[in-house]
Design a protein around this motif. Structure first.
Motif, PDB file in Angstrom:
ATOM      1  N   VAL A   1      11.752  65.926  29.335  1.00 19.78           N
ATOM      2  CA  VAL A   1      10.627  64.981  29.258  1.00 19.78           C
ATOM      3  C   VAL A   1      11.131  63.601  28.817  1.00 19.78           C
ATOM      4  CG1 VAL A   1       8.520  64.415  27.956  1.00 19.78           C
ATOM      5  CG2 VAL A   1       8.826  66.715  28.906  1.00 19.78           C
ATOM      6  N   ILE A   2      11.981  63.569  27.806  1.00 23.26           N
ATOM      7  CA  ILE A   2      12.522  62.289  27.326  1.00 23.26           C
ATOM      8  C   ILE A   2      13.348  61.613  28.417  1.00 23.26           C
ATOM      9  CG2 ILE A   2      14.189  61.246  25.717  1.00 23.26           C
ATOM     10  CD1 ILE A   2      13.192  63.381  23.636  1.00 23.26           C
ATOM     11  N   CYS A   3      14.215  62.381  29.067  1.00 21.55           N
ATOM     12  CA  CYS A   3      15.135  61.789  30.052  1.00 21.55           C
ATOM     13  C   CYS A   3      14.447  61.333  31.326  1.00 21.55           C
ATOM     14  CB  CYS A   3      16.239  62.794  30.389  1.00 21.55           C
ATOM     15  SG  CYS A   3      17.328  63.012  28.974  1.00 21.55           S
ATOM     16  N   TRP A   4      13.584  62.175  31.885  1.00 20.23           N
ATOM     17  CA  TRP A   4      12.990  61.859  33.190  1.00 20.23           C
ATOM     18  C   TRP A   4      11.631  61.185  33.060  1.00 20.23           C
ATOM     19  CZ3 TRP A   4      17.169  61.816  35.430  1.00 20.23           C
ATOM     20  CH2 TRP A   4      18.145  62.782  35.183  1.00 20.23           C
ATOM     21  N   GLY A   5      11.015  61.275  31.882  1.00 22.74           N
ATOM     22  CA  GLY A   5       9.741  60.598  31.669  1.00 22.74           C
ATOM     23  C   GLY A   5       9.878  59.256  30.971  1.00 22.74           C
ATOM     24  N   LEU A   6      11.049  59.012  30.364  1.00 21.87           N
ATOM     25  CA  LEU A   6      11.238  57.782  29.612  1.00 21.87           C
ATOM     26  C   LEU A   6      12.555  57.068  29.977  1.00 21.87           C
ATOM     27  CD1 LEU A   6      10.095  56.006  27.283  1.00 21.87           C
ATOM     28  CD2 LEU A   6      11.446  57.409  25.717  1.00 21.87           C
ATOM     29  N   VAL A   7      13.682  57.719  29.741  1.00 28.05           N
ATOM     30  CA  VAL A   7      14.985  57.062  29.929  1.00 28.05           C
ATOM     31  C   VAL A   7      15.181  56.591  31.370  1.00 28.05           C
ATOM     32  CG1 VAL A   7      17.500  57.365  29.815  1.00 28.05           C
ATOM     33  CG2 VAL A   7      16.047  58.318  28.012  1.00 28.05           C
ATOM     34  N   ALA A   8      15.080  57.504  32.334  1.00 25.11           N
ATOM     35  CA  ALA A   8      15.329  57.126  33.733  1.00 25.11           C
ATOM     36  C   ALA A   8      14.348  56.064  34.239  1.00 25.11           C
ATOM     37  CB  ALA A   8      15.315  58.357  34.641  1.00 25.11           C
ATOM     38  N   PRO A   9      13.027  56.240  34.042  1.00 24.68           N
ATOM     39  CA  PRO A   9      12.111  55.201  34.537  1.00 24.68           C
ATOM     40  C   PRO A   9      12.308  53.835  33.872  1.00 24.68           C
ATOM     41  CG  PRO A   9      10.890  57.217  34.074  1.00 24.68           C
ATOM     42  CD  PRO A   9      12.283  57.409  33.552  1.00 24.68           C
ATOM     43  N   VAL A  10      12.512  53.820  32.561  1.00 27.33           N
ATOM     44  CA  VAL A  10      12.696  52.540  31.870  1.00 27.33           C
ATOM     45  C   VAL A  10      13.970  51.856  32.376  1.00 27.33           C
ATOM     46  CG1 VAL A  10      13.214  51.475  29.631  1.00 27.33           C
ATOM     47  CG2 VAL A  10      11.332  53.114  29.837  1.00 27.33           C
ATOM     48  N   LEU A  11      15.055  52.613  32.505  1.00 26.08           N
ATOM     49  CA  LEU A  11      16.293  52.020  33.009  1.00 26.08           C
ATOM     50  C   LEU A  11      16.163  51.595  34.474  1.00 26.08           C
ATOM     51  CD1 LEU A  11      19.014  54.248  31.308  1.00 26.08           C
ATOM     52  CD2 LEU A  11      18.362  51.891  30.735  1.00 26.08           C
ATOM     53  N   ASP A  12      15.377  52.331  35.271  1.00 22.84           N
ATOM     54  CA  ASP A  12      15.123  51.920  36.659  1.00 22.84           C
ATOM     55  C   ASP A  12      14.425  50.563  36.706  1.00 22.84           C
ATOM     56  OD1 ASP A  12      16.303  53.923  38.158  1.00 22.84           O
ATOM     57  OD2 ASP A  12      14.471  55.113  38.351  1.00 22.84           O
ATOM     58  N   ILE A  13      13.516  50.339  35.779  1.00 26.31           N
ATOM     59  CA  ILE A  13      12.809  49.054  35.713  1.00 26.31           C
ATOM     60  C   ILE A  13      13.769  47.959  35.260  1.00 26.31           C
ATOM     61  CG2 ILE A  13      11.016  47.763  34.479  1.00 26.31           C
ATOM     62  CD1 ILE A  13       9.467  50.504  34.334  1.00 26.31           C
ATOM     63  N   VAL A  14      14.503  48.226  34.199  1.00 27.70           N
ATOM     64  CA  VAL A  14      15.406  47.224  33.624  1.00 27.70           C
ATOM     65  C   VAL A  14      16.562  46.892  34.572  1.00 27.70           C
ATOM     66  CG1 VAL A  14      17.047  46.801  31.732  1.00 27.70           C
ATOM     67  CG2 VAL A  14      14.821  47.823  31.247  1.00 27.70           C
ATOM     68  N   ILE A  15      17.186  47.914  35.135  1.00 30.36           N
ATOM     69  CA  ILE A  15      18.389  47.704  35.959  1.00 30.36           C
ATOM     70  C   ILE A  15      18.038  47.321  37.401  1.00 30.36           C
ATOM     71  CG2 ILE A  15      20.486  48.778  36.909  1.00 30.36           C
ATOM     72  CD1 ILE A  15      20.500  50.596  34.379  1.00 30.36           C
ATOM     73  N   TYR A  16      17.070  48.025  37.998  1.00 36.06           N
ATOM     74  CA  TYR A  16      16.829  47.896  39.436  1.00 36.06           C
ATOM     75  C   TYR A  16      15.495  47.262  39.806  1.00 36.06           C
ATOM     76  CZ  TYR A  16      20.734  51.164  39.492  1.00 36.06           C
ATOM     77  OH  TYR A  16      21.952  51.765  39.294  1.00 36.06           O
ATOM     78  N   ASN A  17      14.636  47.001  38.821  1.00 37.63           N
ATOM     79  CA  ASN A  17      13.318  46.432  39.082  1.00 37.63           C
ATOM     80  C   ASN A  17      12.530  47.270  40.099  1.00 37.63           C
ATOM     81  OD1 ASN A  17      11.341  44.545  38.530  1.00 37.63           O
ATOM     82  ND2 ASN A  17      11.964  43.184  40.201  1.00 37.63           N
ATOM     83  N   GLU A  18      12.559  48.582  39.903  1.00 37.05           N
ATOM     84  CA  GLU A  18      11.886  49.524  40.803  1.00 37.05           C
ATOM     85  C   GLU A  18      10.375  49.539  40.550  1.00 37.05           C
ATOM     86  OE1 GLU A  18      13.072  51.930  43.210  1.00 37.05           O
ATOM     87  OE2 GLU A  18      14.821  50.622  43.176  1.00 37.05           O
TER      88      GLU A  18
END
Length: 180
Positions: free
Chosen positions: A119-136
């Motif tokens: 939940v932490i990794c796929w609900g928080l870490v991955a989406p937040v980093l996708d926004i920060v790094i890739y502007n998804e």
């Protein structure tokens, strides 16, 4: 800082290789770029046996190799895989897997731990980093994260539990040997 044992270094190499191989064997879900695969079960088992640093490095190396051989590195998810190994190793440090005990209490602890880590990794870490790094786009991120979290938690729960029960049966239970 505590020196890493040769056993742990070897385990990292084997764990990363297994993560890579299992990451290449996957079933697509209806959500683009999201798959059902077994690498997180192996990573959780190795993190439980060899600790959070081993779990972190297995996730980082294994996922990077999967991405580099497919479409190029997707750093947000590579990092999330590493964090999954780190968290799982931290949570499972409470289990004494070498004791030969892996009953209902340990199965529940394992599955609650891996579920929280997913939940932490796929609900928080991955989406937040996708926004920060890739502007998804947000909608895509949370659909992918939710799907990845669910399928990863199910496969980790089923396969990881089976592997840990089998592993525990190979260990000598504490107090089972008597001095003659």
């Amino acid at each position: 800082m505590k020196k890493m044992s040769v056993k742990t270094v070897v385990a990292i190499g084997i764990g990363a290789a297994l993560f890579f191989v299992l990451g290449k064997i996957s079933i697509p879900t209806p959500v683009p770029n999201t798959y059902v695969s077994l690498q997180y079960a192996i990573q959780a088992v190795f993190a439980g046996l060899f600790g959070p640093i081993a779990g972190l490095v297995i996730g980082l190396i294994g996922h990077a190799l999967v991405d580099f051989t497919a479409y190029g590195p997707w750093w947000s998810w590579i990092i999330a895989s590493g964090v999954f190994g780190l968290l799982t190793g931290l949570f499972l440090g409470k289990l004494d897997l070498e004791s030969g005990e892996f009953g209902k209490k340990q199965i529940i602890l394992f599955n609650v731990s891996q579920l929280i880590a997913h939940v932490i990794c796929w609900g928080l870490v991955a989406p937040v980093l996708d926004i920060v790094i890739y502007n998804e786009p947000l909608e895509k991120l949370f659909a992918q994260g939710l799907t990845a979290g669910i399928v990863n938690a199910i496969t980790t729960g089923v396969v990881g539990t089976i592997l840990l029960v089998a592993y525990a049966k190979t260990r000598t239970k504490k107090g089972s040997l008597n001095k003659e």
